[in-house]
Design a protein around this motif. Structure first.
Motif, PDB file in Angstrom:
ATOM      1  N   GLY A   1       2.852  -3.363   1.338  1.00  0.00           N
ATOM      2  CA  GLY A   1       2.392  -3.374   0.322  1.00  0.00           C
ATOM      3  C   GLY A   1       1.010  -2.775  -0.092  1.00  0.00           C
ATOM      4  N   ALA A   2       0.046  -2.759   0.760  1.00  0.00           N
ATOM      5  CA  ALA A   2      -1.257  -2.329   0.553  1.00  0.00           C
ATOM      6  C   ALA A   2      -1.202  -0.916   1.148  1.00  0.00           C
ATOM      7  N   PHE A   3      -0.394  -0.522   1.898  1.00  0.00           N
ATOM      8  CA  PHE A   3      -0.241   0.946   2.321  1.00  0.00           C
ATOM      9  C   PHE A   3       0.290   1.810   0.960  1.00  0.00           C
ATOM     10  N   ALA A   4       1.434   0.976   0.296  1.00  0.00           N
ATOM     11  CA  ALA A   4       2.052   1.688  -0.797  1.00  0.00           C
ATOM     12  C   ALA A   4       1.220   1.748  -2.066  1.00  0.00           C
ATOM     13  N   LEU A   5       0.399   0.841  -2.240  1.00  0.00           N
ATOM     14  CA  LEU A   5      -0.228   0.389  -3.486  1.00  0.00           C
ATOM     15  C   LEU A   5      -0.946   1.441  -4.160  1.00  0.00           C
ATOM     16  N   PRO A   6      -1.671   2.405  -3.424  1.00  0.00           N
ATOM     17  CA  PRO A   6      -2.513   3.404  -3.972  1.00  0.00           C
ATOM     18  C   PRO A   6      -1.537   4.606  -4.329  1.00  0.00           C
ATOM     19  N   LEU A   7      -0.334   4.888  -3.771  1.00  0.00           N
ATOM     20  CA  LEU A   7       0.705   5.852  -4.074  1.00  0.00           C
ATOM     21  C   LEU A   7       1.329   5.214  -5.508  1.00  0.00           C
ATOM     22  N   PHE A   8       1.574   3.982  -5.610  1.00  0.00           N
ATOM     23  CA  PHE A   8       2.131   3.635  -6.787  1.00  0.00           C
ATOM     24  C   PHE A   8       1.031   3.503  -7.982  1.00  0.00           C
TER      25      PHE A   8
ATOM     26  N   PRO B   1       8.407 -14.769  10.167  1.00  0.00           N
ATOM     27  CA  PRO B   1       7.093 -14.495  10.553  1.00  0.00           C
ATOM     28  C   PRO B   1       6.482 -13.224  10.456  1.00  0.00           C
ATOM     29  N   ILE B   2       7.404 -12.360  10.882  1.00  0.00           N
ATOM     30  CA  ILE B   2       6.981 -10.729  10.949  1.00  0.00           C
ATOM     31  C   ILE B   2       6.904 -10.409   9.373  1.00  0.00           C
ATOM     32  N   LEU B   3       7.923 -10.610   8.727  1.00  0.00           N
ATOM     33  CA  LEU B   3       7.983 -10.356   7.208  1.00  0.00           C
ATOM     34  C   LEU B   3       6.734 -10.774   6.332  1.00  0.00           C
ATOM     35  N   ALA B   4       6.303 -11.964   6.842  1.00  0.00           N
ATOM     36  CA  ALA B   4       5.109 -12.368   6.017  1.00  0.00           C
ATOM     37  C   ALA B   4       3.770 -11.688   6.338  1.00  0.00           C
ATOM     38  N   ILE B   5       3.871 -10.916   7.413  1.00  0.00           N
ATOM     39  CA  ILE B   5       2.531  -9.976   7.753  1.00  0.00           C
ATOM     40  C   ILE B   5       2.852  -8.490   7.384  1.00  0.00           C
ATOM     41  N   ALA B   6       4.075  -8.016   7.470  1.00  0.00           N
ATOM     42  CA  ALA B   6       4.271  -6.677   7.692  1.00  0.00           C
ATOM     43  C   ALA B   6       4.618  -6.406   6.122  1.00  0.00           C
ATOM     44  N   VAL B   7       5.271  -7.086   5.254  1.00  0.00           N
ATOM     45  CA  VAL B   7       5.521  -7.070   3.762  1.00  0.00           C
ATOM     46  C   VAL B   7       4.150  -6.702   3.237  1.00  0.00           C
ATOM     47  N   PRO B   8       3.016  -7.688   3.206  1.00  0.00           N
ATOM     48  CA  PRO B   8       1.702  -7.218   2.410  1.00  0.00           C
ATOM     49  C   PRO B   8       1.075  -6.005   2.940  1.00  0.00           C
ATOM     50  N   LEU B   9       1.259  -5.816   4.353  1.00  0.00           N
ATOM     51  CA  LEU B   9       0.613  -4.475   4.971  1.00  0.00           C
ATOM     52  C   LEU B   9       1.225  -3.352   4.257  1.00  0.00           C
TER      53      LEU B   9
ATOM     54  N   ARG C   1       2.164  -0.242 -10.246  1.00  0.00           N
ATOM     55  CA  ARG C   1       1.352  -0.583  -9.365  1.00  0.00           C
ATOM     56  C   ARG C   1       1.183  -2.240  -9.272  1.00  0.00           C
ATOM     57  N   ASP C   2       1.132  -2.803 -10.647  1.00  0.00           N
ATOM     58  CA  ASP C   2       0.915  -4.324 -10.723  1.00  0.00           C
ATOM     59  C   ASP C   2       2.211  -4.811 -10.558  1.00  0.00           C
ATOM     60  N   LEU C   3       3.221  -4.279 -11.040  1.00  0.00           N
ATOM     61  CA  LEU C   3       4.712  -4.610 -10.518  1.00  0.00           C
ATOM     62  C   LEU C   3       4.819  -4.814  -8.958  1.00  0.00           C
ATOM     63  N   TRP C   4       4.694  -3.796  -8.384  1.00  0.00           N
ATOM     64  CA  TRP C   4       4.343  -3.690  -7.062  1.00  0.00           C
ATOM     65  C   TRP C   4       3.958  -4.706  -6.201  1.00  0.00           C
ATOM     66  N   GLY C   5       2.577  -4.907  -6.761  1.00  0.00           N
ATOM     67  CA  GLY C   5       1.742  -5.967  -6.106  1.00  0.00           C
ATOM     68  C   GLY C   5       2.444  -7.133  -6.259  1.00  0.00           C
ATOM     69  N   ALA C   6       2.828  -7.565  -7.337  1.00  0.00           N
ATOM     70  CA  ALA C   6       3.446  -8.716  -7.885  1.00  0.00           C
ATOM     71  C   ALA C   6       4.723  -9.147  -6.767  1.00  0.00           C
TER      72      ALA C   6
ATOM     73  N   LEU D   1      -8.243  -0.069  -5.393  1.00  0.00           N
ATOM     74  CA  LEU D   1      -8.927   0.035  -3.955  1.00  0.00           C
ATOM     75  C   LEU D   1      -9.184  -1.543  -3.796  1.00  0.00           C
ATOM     76  N   ALA D   2      -9.655  -2.384  -4.784  1.00  0.00           N
ATOM     77  CA  ALA D   2      -9.823  -3.817  -4.536  1.00  0.00           C
ATOM     78  C   ALA D   2      -8.455  -4.515  -4.179  1.00  0.00           C
ATOM     79  N   LEU D   3      -7.443  -3.999  -5.122  1.00  0.00           N
ATOM     80  CA  LEU D   3      -6.334  -4.737  -4.671  1.00  0.00           C
ATOM     81  C   LEU D   3      -5.727  -4.522  -3.350  1.00  0.00           C
ATOM     82  N   THR D   4      -5.925  -3.223  -2.933  1.00  0.00           N
ATOM     83  CA  THR D   4      -5.439  -2.840  -1.473  1.00  0.00           C
ATOM     84  C   THR D   4      -6.109  -3.501  -0.489  1.00  0.00           C
TER      85      THR D   4
END
Lengths: 149, 87, 114, 513, 87, 111, 107, 171, 83
Positions: free
Chosen positions: D18-25, D8-16, D33-38, D121-124
């Motif tokens: 992912g969103a936090f790290a997306l701009p860095l990637f 339950p928590i992984l389903a919420i925390a992992v996309p969070l 970035r695309d790989l990380w998002g996928a 930004l849109a993906l984030t």
């Protein structure tokens, strides 16, 4: 702004930073914490924007977004630290070590090296909030500026 | 030792004065007058907070006054700069 | 009158709602929402107050005095930052809308109707 | 470490995360970035699906955050103090819907978003919204519910304003934002009232304490107001066509998921928090009346629309009316518990799944049209079927399914709603059927206007990733239509049962005993 | 129309004020076992003197994560709305 | 010591009240700024000094912290208050507000 | 595969079988139709209410249901009036919804 | 070199402020190692951020201790006295309403930013005067004077000995 | 009616007055100033309710940053409320 405001802003800057750091760092002992300290430091950014103009900070936008992501990731990472038992478990508290000095019950003067993950989370959130709010002010101040379309 | 109540009474006086300043904030003909009233309210509230910190017997509450004194300045500066047409 | 803090909080919410339905300016709308936010925050914090209590901080706390409830304060802390985030985003939208339309009158910003 | 315990928590925390790290990637490289998002999306979807399997097979999953063990829900004394995630069959079902919509949106967005228009930004924001919807569905704590409501509000509004260079999207986003903020504040006020009365925030614990005083009723009214608004019920539905219509397609379908999560919150409040039976008849009638009004008004408004996405948006709002009607009928008869109440709830819940797939398909098709032609105005469109064959086919499929034409999925759930609401009052069924007929007329018009006729402009066919997303949803639509019994039995029935008489199980899972 | 919205507003505000009056008395909570637990055990469990901080970051840490997310959302959203694009 | 604290509190309250009255009575922005800044700053200094004396008299960690933090608040007030007033006066003048019944306005002449 | 609705039974397979039957019937009719049909002559011109349409004109979708919309005009006009596009009105409607909910709940 | 000095001095300044704040915190107070280390880290960061802005173009003039003593003396002595007079003056004018306002200009001949700031703030807090504007280029002060006695006054007429003090302290 | 109650009621009245003024004024800058004053007094009310954490947050966010972003937004748009 005039020379008076600029000078006072300059003088005030170390005070604000030290005080913001104090608020963040003593978040688990005195009123304050990551949000409040972050807001104080972010108001230092606002002060610089108002006293010296936003153009000087234009190059720092990327830095701010980087710091914000860093703070957010650090916060989640600290939360993940406890996933051995559960997410957000405060594993460092009370167990000795750097931040784990046990605290007796009742009023006491407070020690900095207690609280387990709480001080670290304060730092992460403080970093995040200062960068976030600072960049909000900066973005709004820069919008529609000279070169901006 | 002195009774903390006297600090409370002084704080009550400050709050009354704050209220008086709010009248100027409401009626002030120009925005500058209101900004002046805001500045006064800031100072008075800082004094109130310091006094109440003693009156409540909790030293940690004084930190709020420090934050207040610092940050109301930023708000005032923004308003002043807008009044002057800068920004 | 015993519940004056709750009454004041609810009156703040009422003032905010009044601002929302009676003013036709976008920034006034944001101000009204901020006022409602303040009212809700005040309500939450008042819920935690205990008569004669002191702040829930053990550093230099006077011994033997009851403490006010900490949970509403934690909730309010969260709510305040959420309110600021909302306000910031709304003001950004307002600025962009003004750039397109040159007006802040809600009665004139109605390209999307019907 | 057993990863399934933490699902339950992984389903919420992992996309969070992912969103936090997306701009860095994204700063390092776009492909990274695309790989990380996928990777993040795949992991999240896997967690949600696994969680759903667990919840359907082995009952309610409870996860207490910060406790020594995930199942330590209460402290000594028998009251919960920590935030917990409670995933019962309904939550898991909603999680599946969110997963489907999110994955479709992400695959679609791959080519739909352009790099020079702020793709990172849109993906984030997309990941934040996605995680927020999961949080809304899995949480078992009222204040946490509010926080996730705000996350979804802010992220959704920011995504609606994607096309800032046009004048309409910021306007739509602002209107949506104002209403969402107001709704969120009403919910917060209600949470405050409940906390003040009972000193707790946990849904199960509050539910076991609530005794129906005056103040509780005000809290229920505030919750109803906020959540009905967020779901797009009629007197306050005006944000929905604006937001759906002006959002880019990939955001619009996540918005559909967002709306349904709000509906889920409404069900949770009505059936679990307030015990269902407490105020059932009049609140049930309120929900039924608003649902009927919603479907009628939205369909009538759809008749006269000339903007393609806005037309679909009104269609989507009318589907909300069907869901409200179905579950409202169940709520109305909850105290007597006749058989058709359960059927109605099944119909309403099943319709959520159908609506997600169908409306999602329609929005994606409309987005492909917009991308190809650069216009959404039905008066200017025409003859697109020559170039956009697949898109046209998908659009037709979605239109027929949404209108409830028999072999497709819309009919399967609508017939349940028709029949059960007929037993409550024949007028309701008549209005529901009328709504469907009008909807069919509306979509025939839209299809004719956009895709039939001589070729007016040269249109560029949709790229593969967009077609894949649409195709997946189309397959889902056909499958849901052809074998409704299978889905009903394995997905919908447990979820409907969780509403119908699952409150005791919910309370027992959290409070123990 | 005008009267409808005024009436609705007055009705809502009236209900809210009624709630304020009918809620438990101000200053004396009736159900506080959760907060009592925090006040008694937070110092030992979380090791922080400030109970509010230990509630914010430990017992209700997930809310704080959500709040940080809201802030990130808002910042990303502002950057997203005010970004420069060439359509 | 007690007498000193009482006197300081009384002075502080008096001057703060004077500031509020000046704010209400004076005719224009600049004169109001005069009253508001000087009186409230002076009054706040005395109020805070009373607290500082109280803190040092109390002694120990608690009193010391109280005194030092109050002093820091005082420093901030002394730094920010006149600066804020100056900024407001400057902004008001640039915003086109002329002094009330001014016998001379050199700043206006400069422009 | 089917689903029980409380009063009846629904399975798409029967419907599909029925649809296949209808299709077969239609094909039967079609196959026995006029043999003189030729593509490309005026026989495949669109027929719209007796009007001869010029070549290459698309019947815009907003022209469909013209009579229907005209007939419902009073209702539709009022509905459009509700969707006024003014955000303040929308907020006011939300407040109205809230008032309705409060009244209903408290009765 | 200069940058490093600025950084170090700002850091030291911040550290001093931080230690002042935590003077009596914890069981060890100022000399708690944890506090000290935290203060060092914080000071280093603050120096990094504020170091560029704090110092006025490489002028480390304020580092001389006799200026601090003078400053302290000035604050406690003449300045405080003038402030008390100012308040009585305002009280008088509030009660009687006797004002003759105007904005006058004078040039005290101060060069440094700090000196000008010190003088401006002193003027603002002392009898009947309020700094409205300071000309960056020429150093002209525009002062709102509540009781104008001379339309083109000398600095001494407006603010007494303050310019001398400001020059002594900050230049 | 103890001293604290009187203090508290006065502060809350100030908050309400500030909010009402903020709604009432047509000049948006003046409205923002009134909002800031209301927010400041609200912070004092939090202080009186023994919530220093919230008071700091409200002071920092309500007084400084909200005012700042409102003023910036007004600067980018217009100051008078038309109509």
């Amino acid at each position: 702004m005039s020379v008076v405001v600029r000078t006072i802003a300059r003088l005030l800057l170390p005070w604000v930073l030290a005080f913001g750091g104090y608020v963040i760092m003593h978040g688990h002992l005195t009123p304050g914490g990551g949000f409040q300290g972050g807001a104080v430091v972010a108001s230092a950014v606002a002060l610089v924007v108002i006293a010296f103009g936003a153009e000087g900070l234009k190059g720092q936008k990327n830095l701010f977004s980087f710091l914000e992501d860093l703070g957010a990731i650090a916060f989640v990472a600290l939360a993940f630290l406890g996933i051995g038992s559960t997410f957000f478990r405060n594993v460092l508290a009370g167990g000795g070590g750097l931040f784990g000095t046990p605290v007796p019950f009742g009023p006491n003067p407070g020690w900095l090296n207690t609280g387990g993950t709480l001080p670290l989370m304060n730092w992460a959130v403080g970093l995040k909030v200062l960068a976030g709010l600072g960049s909000v002010v900066l973005l709004l101040a820069l919008f529609g500026g000279k070169e901006d379309g | 030792m002195i009774g903390e109540l006297s600090f409370g009474v002084a704080a009550l006086a400050m709050v009354c004065f704050t209220f008086a300043s709010m009248i100027r904030l409401a009626i002030g003909p120009t925005a500058a007058d209101r900004a002046v009233a805001l500045d006064t309210v800031n100072t008075l509230v800082v004094a109130t907070m310091v006094l109440l910190g003693v009156a409540f017997g909790q030293v940690v509450l004084v930190d709020v006054a420090i934050v207040y004194a610092l940050l109301s300045f930023v708000g005032t500066l923004y308003i002043a700069r807008y009044l002057g047409g800068g920004l | 009158m015993g519940n004056f803090a709750f009454l004041a909080a609810m009156l703040l919410v009422g003032i905010g709602l009044w601002a929302l339905v009676s003013r036709r300016n976008l920034i006034k709308l944001a101000i009204g929402l901020s006022i409602i936010q303040s009212g809700v925050n005040l309500f939450l914090v008042s819920l935690g107050y205990v008569r004669g209590g002191v702040a829930p901080i053990y550093t230099y706390a006077p011994p033997g005095v009851p403490m006010v409830l900490p949970t509403p304060q934690a909730l309010t802390l969260t709510a305040i930052v959420i309110g600021l985030a909302t306000t910031a985003l709304m003001l950004a939208f307002i600025v962009v809308i003004y750039r397109h339309r040159g007006t802040l009158d809600a009665g004139k910003i109605r390209e999307l109707k019907g | 470490m057993n990863i399934m315990v933490h699902a339950p928590i992984l389903a919420i925390a992992v996309p969070l995360l992912g969103a936090f790290a997306l701009p860095l990637f994204a700063k390092v490289h776009r492909n990274l970035r695309d790989l990380w998002g996928a990777a993040v999306a795949g992991f999240t979807a896997a967690m949600a699906v696994a969680l759903a399997v667990q919840a359907f097979t082995s009952g309610i999953q409870v996860y207490t955050l910060g406790a020594p063990s995930p199942t330590d829900t209460v402290v000594a004394g028998g009251f919960p103090i920590r935030i917990m995630l409670v995933v019962d069959a309904l939550s898991a079902f909603m999680g599946l819907i969110t997963t489907v919509l999110g994955l479709a949106s992400l695959v679609y967005a791959w080519r739909f978003l352009r790099e020079d228009q702020g793709k990172t930004l849109a993906l984030t924001l997309f990941f934040l919204l996605w995680a927020g919807i999961y949080g809304l569905e899995y949480t078992g704590d009222m204040f946490n519910f509010f926080v996730f409501l705000e996350i979804t509000s802010i992220a959704a509004c920011a995504l609606v304003g994607y096309r800032t260079w046009e004048s309409r999207p910021p306007e739509a986003a602002f209107k949506t934002m104002a209403l969402y903020t107001l709704g969120g504040l009403l919910v917060l006020l209600a949470v405050g009232i409940l906390y003040g009365e009972y000193g707790a925030l946990n849904i199960a614990y509050l539910s076991s304490k609530i005794r129906g005083a005056l103040v509780d009723k005000v809290a229920l009214g505030l919750l109803l107001g906020g959540l009905l608004m967020k779901a797009g019920t009629v007197p306050a539905h005006m944000w929905a066509p604006d937001a759906y219509g002006e959002a880019p397609a990939q955001a619009a379908i996540v918005l559909v998921g967002n709306t349904q999560a709000s509906l889920y919150g409404l069900w949770r409040v009505l059936f679990t928090l307030f015990g269902g039976a407490l105020f059932a008849p009049q609140v049930g009638w309120l929900v039924v009346a608003l649902g009927t009004l919603t479907l009628l008004v939205a369909v009538l408004m759809a008749v006269i629309q000339v903007d393609l996405t806005r037309l679909i948006a009104y269609g989507a709002v009318s589907q909300i009316g069907y869901m409200l009607l179905g579950v409202g009928v169940g709520l109305t008869v909850l105290s007597g518990r006749p058989e058709f109440g359960l059927v109605a709830i099944r119909g309403g819940v099943f319709h959520m799944l159908n609506d997600a797939a169908t409306v999602g398909l329609l929005f994606l098709a409309a987005g492909a049209v917009y991308r190809a032609v650069g216009s959404k105005d039905l008066r200017a469109l025409g003859g697109l079927g020559h170039d956009l064959k697949w898109t046209g086919g998908f659009f037709l499929l979605g239109a027929l399914a949404l209108a409830g034409v028999p072999p497709l999925n819309g009919f399967a759930s609508k017939i349940l709603i028709y029949q059960s609401s007929f037993q409550l009052s024949p007028i309701l069924a008549a209005i529901a059927v009328l709504g469907s007929i009008l909807l069919l007329a509306v979509f025939v018009r839209a299809f004719q206007g956009a895709f039939l006729g001589p070729r007016l402009t040269k249109a560029e066919p949709a790229p593969l990733s967009m077609l894949v997303a649409m195709g997946a949803l189309a397959v889902l639509v056909i499958a849901l239509g052809l074998v409704p019994g299978f889905f009903l039995e394995h997905l919908v029935n447990p979820a409907a049962d969780a509403l119908w008489r699952g409150r005791d199980l919910y309370l027992a899972a959290v409070l123990g005993g | 129309m005008r009267w409808l919205r005024l009436g609705a507003l007055l009705l809502v505000v009236g209900f809210l004020l009624g709630t304020a009056v009918w809620l438990r008395p101000f200053g004396s909570p009736t159900a506080f076992e959760m907060d009592d637990y925090f006040l008694k055990n937070a110092q030992v469990e979380a090791g922080a003197n400030n109970v509010v901080t230990s509630v914010v970051f430990d017992y209700r840490g997930f809310d704080t994560l959500g709040e940080a997310t809201v802030l990130l959302c808002a910042v990303v959203g502002v950057a997203f709305i005010l970004r420069r694009v060439k359509p | 010591m007690n007498v000193l604290i009482y006197v300081f509190l009384a002075i502080g309250a008096t001057f703060n009240g004077l500031g509020a009255v000046a704010l209400l009575r004076f005719p224009d922005v600049y004169t109001r700024l005069h009253g508001a800044t000087k009186c409230t700053t002076f009054g706040s200094i005395f109020s805070i000094l009373a607290v500082v004396i109280y803190g040092f008299a109390k002694g120990g960690g608690e009193g010391g912290t109280l005194a030092v933090h109050a002093l820091i608040a005082l420093v901030f007030l002394l730094l920010t208050n006149p600066t804020g007033s100056h900024a407001l006066a400057r902004g008001a003048h640039r915003g086109g507000i002329r002094p009330f019944r001014a016998v001379v306005d050199r700043l206006e002449e400069r422009k | 595969m089917g689903l029980v609705t409380g009063q009846g039974y629904w399975t798409p397979l029967i419907w599909l079988a029925l649809a296949a039957g209808v299709t077969a019937l239609a094909w039967l009719f079609w196959s026995r139709g006029r043999r003189t049909y030729k593509a490309g002559t005026e026989q495949d011109m669109p027929f719209l209410s007796g009007e001869r349409l010029p070549e290459g004109v698309h019947v815009g979708s907003h022209h469909l249901y013209w009579g229907f919309v005209e007939g419902l005009k009073p209702i539709l006009d009022r509905l459009v009036g509700f969707h006024s596009g003014v955000v303040v009105d929308y907020v006011a409607w939300t407040v109205v919804l809230l008032a309705i909910a409060l009244v209903v709940v408290l009765t | 070199m200069c940058k490093a000095a600025e950084w170090a001095l700002t850091a030291a300044f911040s550290l001093a402020i931080y230690l002042l704040l935590v003077l009596w915190t914890g069981s060890f107070g100022l000399w708690s190692p944890a506090e000290f280390i935290a203060g060092l880290v914080l000071a280093a960061l603050a120096g990094l951020v504020a170091g560029r802005l704090l110092w006025e173009r490489g002028g480390f003039r304020m580092l001389q201790p006799h200026r601090w003593l003078l400053f302290l003396f000035y604050i406690l002595g003449p300045f405080f006295w003038a402030m008390a007079k100012a308040n009585l003056d305002v009280a008088y004018r509030v009660i009687t309403g006797r004002i003759r306002p105007g904005i006058v200009r004078f040039n005290p001949g101060l060069q440094t930013d700090l000196g000008r700031t010190l003088l401006a703030n002193s003027i603002t807090l002392t009898p009947g005067t309020l700094t409205v504007d300071v000309d960056d280029a020429t150093g002209d002060f525009y002062v709102h004077w509540i009781n104008v006695t001379a339309e083109d006054p000398k600095p001494e007429q407006v603010c007494g000995a303050f310019p001398t003090w400001a020059r002594r302290i900050a230049e | 009616m103890t001293l604290w109650t009187v203090l508290h009621i006065l502060t809350l009245l100030g908050v309400l007055a500030g909010a009402a003024v903020a709604v009432w004024l047509k000049d948006l800058l003046a409205a923002v100033i009134a909002l800031a004053a209301s927010s400041l007094l609200l912070s004092l009310a939090f202080y009186l309710l023994q919530a220093p954490d919230v008071a700091i947050a409200e002071a920092g966010i309500g007084a400084a940053l909200t005012t700042a972003i409102y003023v910036l937004a007004i600067r980018k748009t217009r100051r008078r409320e038309e109509g």
